[in-house]
Write an enzyme that holds these catalytic residues in place. Structure first.
Site, PDB file in Angstrom:
ATOM      1  N   GLY A 208       0.831  -1.206   0.000  1.00  0.00           N
ATOM      2  CA  GLY A 208       0.000   0.000   0.000  1.00  0.00           C
ATOM      3  C   GLY A 208       0.857   1.243   0.000  1.00  0.00           C
ATOM      4  O   GLY A 208       2.057   1.173  -0.287  1.00  0.00           O
ATOM      5  N   ASN A 209       0.266   2.373   0.303  1.00  0.00           N
ATOM      6  CA  ASN A 209       1.045   3.614   0.398  1.00  0.00           C
ATOM      7  C   ASN A 209       0.403   4.535   1.433  1.00  0.00           C
ATOM      8  O   ASN A 209      -0.643   4.218   2.001  1.00  0.00           O
ATOM      9  CB  ASN A 209       1.173   4.283  -0.974  1.00  0.00           C
ATOM     10  CG  ASN A 209      -0.178   4.649  -1.553  1.00  0.00           C
ATOM     11  OD1 ASN A 209      -0.875   5.484  -1.008  1.00  0.00           O
ATOM     12  ND2 ASN A 209      -0.555   3.995  -2.654  1.00  0.00           N
ATOM     13  N   HIS A 210       1.047   5.678   1.658  1.00  0.00           N
ATOM     14  CA  HIS A 210       0.646   6.546   2.776  1.00  0.00           C
ATOM     15  C   HIS A 210      -0.472   7.530   2.440  1.00  0.00           C
ATOM     16  O   HIS A 210      -0.759   8.421   3.228  1.00  0.00           O
ATOM     17  CB  HIS A 210       1.851   7.338   3.287  1.00  0.00           C
ATOM     18  CG  HIS A 210       2.849   6.500   4.016  1.00  0.00           C
ATOM     19  ND1 HIS A 210       2.527   5.785   5.139  1.00  0.00           N
ATOM     20  CD2 HIS A 210       4.158   6.233   3.760  1.00  0.00           C
ATOM     21  CE1 HIS A 210       3.588   5.135   5.568  1.00  0.00           C
ATOM     22  NE2 HIS A 210       4.592   5.382   4.737  1.00  0.00           N
TER      23      HIS A 210
END
Ligand code: C5P
Length: 404
Positions: A208-210
């Protein structure tokens, strides 16, 4: 002008309540009808007689009239109002609003409100900076409440700092700006992608990512406020848009593509604000990957579809597609190339090098590029204010104004 607008002015117990008289007066001068709802503590700072004389209406503070037992209907006030303004809003009132503690008439009125709500906080600098106050204000903002940030200056405690309620003129201006925009996108439909995507590796892990989804959600709220019918395709995010925005929750890029595909044909405006994972694991293991049985683990990744580019292939005349680009350096050349490659009408560029912009920040600093007009750059602003700029740009583009 606020001609004919019904404003509920909520007053809570702060020394700044003395300014509420001026505020009520200014609202009336601008043509508004004002109904005051005051907390028990508010009455210690300013008398209902002053306020009812100014507004030509009885001031509401109790659930029942002490004199004849008449019930004050907070539901009716909620329906009557075009906006509610809580000024001054104390830390206690802000906390009660955030957590639904309906122990006075101001809070029950707030909870019954169908219209936009503004709060103008007023408190001492330490109370203002306390994490609980900050969290409560952010929670209210996430639910669509507009916070008229307090200013810095001399406080009743004789200390100097942030916590002074904004001057009545500034507060009235915020309301006027809000109503001046009106429903200029009524009848338009918008599709927005927002948030990260989670690409599963096994039943418990993902890539995923932030991204928080805040920018896309702010855009959804702004478009909705201005009358558009909004469908938000949202990856995993702790945030939620204002009531009235349709939300389709998804996890992966492929789900985001399918959900967007189902809605894009009927949209006049499509904004691709999601931080879509470029790659996903080639396989999703059925069982949790175990260290004991794996040794070295090599992940094979395959490319995800480009949602913006895929959907832009079938773009109809009259549809406006807007993408985002997060670049290092100035990023103008990369963003211009991305705009062409993806077949978009405009791209919103944020640079990784601008402090306070992009992922995880409450603020953003953007430039907007189109294929044939000079780049327009904007200063650092809250993501909600940036959403206002982007939607202004979209509205003027679809109504054929030039941006030269
Ligand atoms: O190529 P890059 O990820 O920088 O492009 C960013 C723009 O493209 C954003 O508008 C983003 O939402 C969109 N995008 C997409 N699908 C992807 C990757 C990016 O819609 N797989």
């Amino acid at each position: 002008m606020l001609q004919g607008k019904h404003i509920v002015l909520g007053i809570s117990g702060s020394i700044a309540a003395y300014k509420a008289a001026v505020l009520a007066r200014l609202l009336i001068k601008r043509g508004a009808e004002v109904q005051i709802v005051i907390t028990p503590a508010g009455k210690e700072f300013i008398t209902p007689i002053t306020l009812s004389a100014l507004t030509s209406k009885p001031v509401i503070s109790e659930f029942f009239s002490g004199r004849d037992g008449t019930w004050n209907s907070h539901v009716d006030i909620g329906l009557w109002a075009d906006a509610m303004l809580v000024a001054p809003a104390t830390a206690a009132t802000i906390g009660k609003m955030a957590h639904g503690i309906a122990d006075n008439m101001l809070i029950t009125t707030y909870l019954s409100m169908k219209s936009p709500v503004f709060v103008a906080p007023a408190m001492d600098l330490d109370m203002c900076a306390h994490p609980s106050t900050e969290d409560n204000l952010r929670l209210l903002e996430q639910r669509g409440v507009r916070v008229i940030e307090p200013s810095e200056g001399f406080l009743a405690s004789h200390l100097e700092g942030k916590g002074r309620m904004q001057e009545p003129e500034v507060i009235v201006q915020a309301l006027e700006d809000f109503f001046a925009l009106g429903k200029d996108l009524a009848g338009r439909r918008a599709l927005i992608t927002a948030g990260p995507t989670y690409e599963p590796l096994d039943p418990v892990r993902f890539l995923g990512n932030h991204s928080t989804g805040r920018m896309g959600i702010a855009l959804a709220n702004e478009l909705h406020r201005r009358g558009a019918e909004v469908c938000l395709v949202l990856g995993p995010s702790a945030l939620r848009p204002a009531p009235g925005v349709e939300v389709i929750s998804v996890q992966t890029a492929q789900q985001m593509l399918e959900a967007s595909r189902a809605h894009v044909a009927s949209a006049d405006i499509a904004i691709f604000a999601a931080a879509v994972a470029d790659y996903r694991p080639a396989e999703r293991r059925e069982h949790k990957i175990k260290r004991e049985s794996e040794g070295e683990l090599v992940l094979q990744l395959v490319k995800n579809p480009d949602i913006a580019a895929t959907l832009a292939q079938d773009k109809r005349p009259g549809q406006l597609f807007v993408g985002f680009a997060l670049e290092s350096g100035s990023g103008e050349a990369e963003a211009q190339a991305k705009l062409k490659r993806k077949g978009l009408d405009a791209i919103v560029l944020n640079s990784l090098e601008d402090e306070g912009a992009g992922f995880g920040h409450l603020t953003n600093k953007i430039s907007i590029l189109t294929p044939d007009t000079p780049m327009r750059s904007y200063p650092l602003k809250s993501k909600e204010a940036v959403a206002g700029d982007i939607v202004d740009f979209i509205r003027s583009t679809i109504s054929g104004e030039t941006h030269a």
